[in-house]
Design a protein around this motif. Structure first.
Motif, PDB file in Angstrom:
ATOM      1  N   TYR A 263      -3.763  -3.141  -5.520  1.00  0.00           N
ATOM      2  CA  TYR A 263      -4.137  -2.102  -4.189  1.00  0.00           C
ATOM      3  C   TYR A 263      -5.208  -2.294  -3.632  1.00  0.00           C
ATOM      4  CZ  TYR A 263      -0.175   0.673  -5.859  1.00  0.00           C
ATOM      5  OH  TYR A 263       1.403   0.859  -6.031  1.00  0.00           O
ATOM      6  N   THR A 264      -6.483  -2.381  -4.414  1.00  0.00           N
ATOM      7  CA  THR A 264      -7.787  -2.597  -3.736  1.00  0.00           C
ATOM      8  C   THR A 264      -7.857  -4.019  -2.999  1.00  0.00           C
ATOM      9  OG1 THR A 264      -8.592  -3.531  -5.927  1.00  0.00           O
ATOM     10  CG2 THR A 264      -9.127  -1.298  -5.344  1.00  0.00           C
TER      11      THR A 264
ATOM     12  N   ILE B  46       0.727  -1.340  -0.027  1.00  0.00           N
ATOM     13  CA  ILE B  46      -0.040  -0.096  -0.046  1.00  0.00           C
ATOM     14  C   ILE B  46       0.822   1.211   0.140  1.00  0.00           C
ATOM     15  CG2 ILE B  46      -1.679   1.221   1.450  1.00  0.00           C
ATOM     16  CD1 ILE B  46      -3.023  -1.366   2.302  1.00  0.00           C
ATOM     17  N   VAL B  47       1.941   1.152   0.760  1.00  0.00           N
ATOM     18  CA  VAL B  47       2.930   2.530   0.730  1.00  0.00           C
ATOM     19  C   VAL B  47       3.380   2.803  -0.414  1.00  0.00           C
ATOM     20  CG1 VAL B  47       3.306   2.131   3.254  1.00  0.00           C
ATOM     21  CG2 VAL B  47       4.702   1.104   1.607  1.00  0.00           C
ATOM     22  N   THR B  48       3.440   2.023  -1.450  1.00  0.00           N
ATOM     23  CA  THR B  48       3.983   2.212  -2.852  1.00  0.00           C
ATOM     24  C   THR B  48       3.060   3.089  -3.446  1.00  0.00           C
ATOM     25  OG1 THR B  48       3.092   0.362  -3.962  1.00  0.00           O
ATOM     26  CG2 THR B  48       5.132   0.104  -2.875  1.00  0.00           C
ATOM     27  N   LEU B  49       1.754   3.187  -2.990  1.00  0.00           N
ATOM     28  CA  LEU B  49       0.690   3.951  -3.515  1.00  0.00           C
ATOM     29  C   LEU B  49       0.993   5.535  -2.849  1.00  0.00           C
ATOM     30  CD1 LEU B  49      -1.757   4.835  -5.532  1.00  0.00           C
ATOM     31  CD2 LEU B  49      -3.085   3.987  -3.595  1.00  0.00           C
TER      32      LEU B  49
ATOM     33  N   PHE C  12     -10.211   5.463   0.757  1.00  0.00           N
ATOM     34  CA  PHE C  12      -8.821   4.910   0.125  1.00  0.00           C
ATOM     35  C   PHE C  12      -9.396   4.402  -1.163  1.00  0.00           C
ATOM     36  CE2 PHE C  12      -6.774   0.946  -1.035  1.00  0.00           C
ATOM     37  CZ  PHE C  12      -5.274   1.460  -1.113  1.00  0.00           C
ATOM     38  N   TYR C  13     -10.633   3.710  -1.488  1.00  0.00           N
ATOM     39  CA  TYR C  13     -10.830   3.336  -2.806  1.00  0.00           C
ATOM     40  C   TYR C  13     -11.059   4.474  -3.811  1.00  0.00           C
ATOM     41  CZ  TYR C  13     -11.893  -1.174  -0.452  1.00  0.00           C
ATOM     42  OH  TYR C  13     -11.458  -2.428   0.443  1.00  0.00           O
ATOM     43  N   ILE C  14     -11.331   5.595  -3.224  1.00  0.00           N
ATOM     44  CA  ILE C  14     -11.690   6.884  -4.005  1.00  0.00           C
ATOM     45  C   ILE C  14     -10.358   7.140  -4.469  1.00  0.00           C
ATOM     46  CG2 ILE C  14     -12.483   8.986  -4.116  1.00  0.00           C
ATOM     47  CD1 ILE C  14     -14.887   8.185  -2.009  1.00  0.00           C
ATOM     48  N   TYR C  15      -9.509   7.326  -3.490  1.00  0.00           N
ATOM     49  CA  TYR C  15      -8.030   7.613  -3.728  1.00  0.00           C
ATOM     50  C   TYR C  15      -7.370   6.707  -4.723  1.00  0.00           C
ATOM     51  CZ  TYR C  15      -3.210   9.303  -3.170  1.00  0.00           C
ATOM     52  OH  TYR C  15      -2.259  10.099  -3.376  1.00  0.00           O
ATOM     53  N   ALA C  16      -7.453   5.603  -4.587  1.00  0.00           N
ATOM     54  CA  ALA C  16      -6.742   4.508  -5.414  1.00  0.00           C
ATOM     55  C   ALA C  16      -7.474   4.690  -6.850  1.00  0.00           C
ATOM     56  CB  ALA C  16      -7.232   3.254  -5.195  1.00  0.00           C
TER      57      ALA C  16
END
Length: 619
Positions: free
Chosen positions: A315-316, A185-188, A293-297
C-alpha cells in the motif's frame, strides 16, 4: 544594475473566459496527431501500443515483488508452510524481475521512437510553414500582423508539437499505471482513490493559471521580439555593417536591443517567481494529504488482521507510485493546456488562405500573345494604406511592342508591373491579355510566360549556375543555355573569372563564396530574366547598377535582346526610354501622358519637364 521595467498588469479573465480556456486542453490535439501521422504513420501506430503495455507493468511488478514476495518470505520464515512460501517467493520474484526488465526495455524503445518522431515532425511542420509562405499572396507580406503570425508559428515548431505528442503518450501511460495502483489502494478503502485525486487539484490549477499567463505575455510581445531579432540581424549582417561602422550606430543599436531584453527578462522573472511560490504552496498541501494516507495505512495494519506487513509495504509503495503518477499526469495536463495555447499560433498561420488562386476551370493562357495587353480602369491600394497606389489607369500594349513606363519614384510604375504579374489583384478594373481577364487564367501558368527583373532583384547565395538557372527551373542543368543568357546580359565574362566558374558560390554567406559588385549582381539577375524564353519581358530599372559602358552595351543590343517579345521597360534614364515605341507617363498613380518620345517632348508636359531636368545635368 539593469533598468527595472514598469509592471504591466496581466489581464484577468472572467469565469466564462476561463471556462473556454480550459477547453483548449485538447483542442489542438487532433490537429497535432494528424500532423504527426503525416510525418510518420508507423511511429504513431506503434507508440500507443507500447505505451499502454508499459503503463500496466509498474503496478504488476509492485504486486509481485512487494506483496507476494514479502508474504512468501513471511510464510517461509515463520515455518508454517515452507514449501508454499518458497514456491511463492521464486515464482513471483521471477514474474517481478521479468516485468522490470520489460518495463526498462519499453522505456528505451519509446524514447527512441519519440526522438525519431520529433525529428520527422519538426521537418514536416517547417516544410508546411515554408509551403504556406509560397502559396500566400504578396498582400499578406505587406502587413505587420502577418510577420507576427509567422514569427509565432516558427517559434512553436521546435518543441511544442512533439511536447503535445509526448504529453499524450506519457499521459496515457501514467493513467494506465495510476489505474493499476488505484486498484490496489481501493482494497484498503474505496474513498482513498477520490482522496488522492482531490489532493492533486491545487497543482493542476496552479500550472494551468500560470501557463495561460505565460502564453498571454509571449503573444503580446511578438512585435517587440521581431524588433529585437531585427536589431540583432542588423548587427550581424554584411549588408548594413558598413553604414553601422561609418555612422557609429553599433552602440545605439545594442542599447535598443538591451532595453528590450531587460523588459522581457523582468516580465519572465516576475512570472516565474509567482509561479514557483504557488507551486510550493500546492506541493505542501499534497504532502500533508499523502502523510494522512500513510497514517491511515499504519492504523489499518495495527487494527485489521487482514492487512499484513506485505500489504502495508504494498500500500505504501502503491501510494508513493500513484502519487508520482498523479503528479506526472498533472504536469502532462498542464503541458497539454499550455502547448495547445501556443500551438494555436501555428495553426492560425497555417489556416490562412491565399486569395489569388486559379479558377475552377481556367482558360488557356494565350501563347503567343496576338492582340496585346490592356489595362481597363485599374485602381489598386496596398493593404493597410489609405492612398491609392494606382488610380483608374487605362492603356493598351499591342503584342510585340516595346513600351516604357516613366515617372518619379513612387508614382506607381512598379505597382503596375506587380499587377500585371498578378502578384496582386486590383480592387477596381481589370487587366486582360488578348481580351481574357487575368483572373480567368491560372496565375502560375500566366507567370510562366513572364520574364521579369525587378529593381530590388534577388541575390541568391548559391552557385552562379543556380542564380541564373532559377529563371527557368526546367533548364537549371542546361549549362549552354545558361551561358547564352549570361552572354546576353553581360554576366558571362565576370562568371568565367570566378575560381570555380559556374559552380562558384556567390556572396559571402557560405564558405568559399565570392562576392560580386552590385553591377555584376544586376547582370546575373538580367540573365535570369533572359533565360526564360517568354513572350513578355519586363525590365524594371535593369541597368540602374551598371556603369555607363555596361549600360551602353545593353541598350546598344536592346532591339536584338527584345526581338519578338512584348517588352515593358521602366527606367529613369531617358537615353534608354527613347528607344521604346510607345511611352506611358505615370504621375501619382495616374496615367497623365502617352506617345512617342518626340510627341511627348512637343507636349511640354510632365515628360518634357523630367527629360529637360535630366538633360540639364549633362550640359
Amino acid at each position: 544594475m539593469p533598468p527595472e521595467t514598469p509592471k504591466k498588469p496581466i489581464k484577468k479573465l472572467r469565469f466564462h473566459e476561463r471556462l473556454s480556456q480550459w477547453k483548449l486542453i485538447f483542442q489542438q490535439c487532433p490537429k497535432v496527431i494528424r500532423l504527426a501521422w503525416r510525418a510518420w504513420p508507423l511511429g504513431i501506430a506503434i507508440l500507443p501500443v507500447l505505451t499502454i503495455t508499459a503503463g500496466v507493468l509498474p503496478a504488476f511488478s509492485v504486486y509481485c515483488l512487494l506483496k507476494k514476495v514479502i508474504d512468501g518470505v513471511t510464510l517461509w520464515t515463520s515455518g508454517k508452510d515452507v514449501a508454499a512460501g518458497k514456491e511463492m517467493v521464486f515464482l513471483f520474484l521471477s514474474f517481478g524481475i521479468a516485468a522490470l526488465l520489460l518495463q526498462h526495455s519499453l522505456r528505451v524503445l519509446i524514447e527512441f521512437l519519440q526522438t525519431v518522431l520529433e525529428s520527422r515532425l519538426r521537418f514536416h511542420i517547417q516544410e508546411r510553414i515554408m509551403n504556406q509562405s509560397i502559396e500566400l499572396d504578396m498582400s499578406f507580406f505587406e502587413t505587420p500582423s502577418f510577420y507576427d503570425k509567422l514569427q509565432r508559428a516558427q517559434r512553436e515548431v521546435g518543441h511544442r508539437p512533439i511536447s503535445i505528442i509526448i504529453a499524450m503518450v506519457q499521459g496515457v501511460k501514467e493513467v494506465v499505471t495510476l489505474i493499476g495502483f488505484l486498484a490496489v489502494i481501493v482494497t484498503l478503502a474505496w474513498w482513498m482513490a477520490l482522496y488522492l485525486l482531490l489532493a492533486s487539484l491545487p497543482a493542476l490549477i496552479v500550472e494551468a493559471k500560470y501557463g495561460l499567463q505565460g502564453w498571454m505575455i509571449a503573444s503580446g510581445r511578438t512585435p517587440k521580439e521581431r524588433k529585437m531579432s531585427y536589431l540583432s540581424g542588423l548587427l550581424t549582417s554584411n549588408r548594413e555593417i558598413k553604414e553601422i561602422r561609418l555612422f557609429r550606430l553599433g552602440g545605439f543599436l545594442v542599447k535598443q536591443w538591451r532595453k528590450l531584453f531587460w523588459e522581457f527578462y523582468h516580465q519572465d522573472i516576475r512570472l516565474a517567481g509567482r509561479r514557483r511560490i504557488a507551486e510550493f504552496g500546492a506541493m505542501m498541501l499534497e504532502t500533508l494529504a499523502y502523510a494522512g494516507f500513510y497514517i491511515y495505512a499504519i492504523y489499518c495494519t495495527i487494527t485489521k488482521p487482514w492487512v499484513t506487513v506485505g500489504s502495508l509495504v504494498m500500500y505504501t509503495q502503491a501510494m508513493e507510485r500513484a502519487t508520482g503518477s498523479v503528479e506526472l499526469i498533472t504536469r502532462f495536463i498542464a503541458s497539454l493546456y499550455e502547448n495547445n495555447l501556443y500551438l494555436s499560433n501555428l495553426f492560425e498561420y497555417l489556416n490562412q488562405k491565399p486569395r489569388i488562386i486559379a479558377p475552377c476551370v481556367p482558360k488557356p493562357v494565350p501563347y503567343p500573345v496576338r492582340k496585346g495587353i490592356c489595362f481597363e480602369g485599374v485602381t489598386f491600394r496596398y493593404p493597410g494604406s489609405s492612398v491609392d497606389a494606382v488610380k483608374d489607369v487605362s492603356f493598351e500594349i499591342p503584342a510585340g511592342y516595346r513600351v516604357a513606363l516613366v515617372g518619379e519614384n513612387g508614382s506607381g510604375k512598379t505597382t503596375l508591373i506587380k499587377l500585371l504579374a498578378r502578384l496582386y489583384d486590383p480592387q477596381h478594373g481589370r487587366i486582360t491579355v488578348d481580351g481574357i481577364d487575368l483572373r480567368e487564367l491560372d496565375p502560375a501558368e500566366w507567370r510562366q510566360n513572364l520574364g521579369v527583373i525587378f529593381q530590388d532583384f534577388a541575390r541568391y547565395h548559391l552557385s552562379a549556375r543556380e542564380n541564373i538557372g532559377f529563371g527557368d527551373l526546367a533548364h537549371l542543368d542546361d549549362l549552354p543555355r545558361i551561358c547564352a543568357a549570361a552572354e546576353r546580359s553581360g554576366a558571362w565574362e565576370c562568371i568565367e573569372r570566378l575560381p570555380n566558374k559556374w559552380n562558384t558560390i556567390l556572396g559571402k554567406m557560405f564558405e568559399d563564396g565570392h562576392e560580386l559588385s552590385l553591377g555584376e549582381w544586376q547582370k546575373v539577375a538580367l540573365a535570369r530574366a533572359f533565360l526564360r524564353e517568354s513572350p513578355l519581358l519586363i525590365l524594371d530599372e535593369p541597368t540602374a547598377s551598371l556603369d555607363a559602358k555596361q549600360e551602353y552595351e545593353i541598350y546598344r543590343r536592346f532591339h536584338e535582346l527584345t526581338r519578338g517579345k512584348t517588352t515593358i521597360l521602366i527606367s529613369h534614364r531617358f537615353s534608354s526610354v527613347r528607344m521604346a515605341e510607345h511611352i506611358f507617363v505615370i504621375e501619382k498613380g495616374s496615367l497623365v501622358e502617352q506617345g512617342r518620345h518626340e510627341e511627348l517632348l512637343a507636349l511640354s508636359g510632365s515628360y518634357a519637364e523630367l527629360f529637360h531636368c535630366q538633360a540639364a545635368a549633362y550640359r
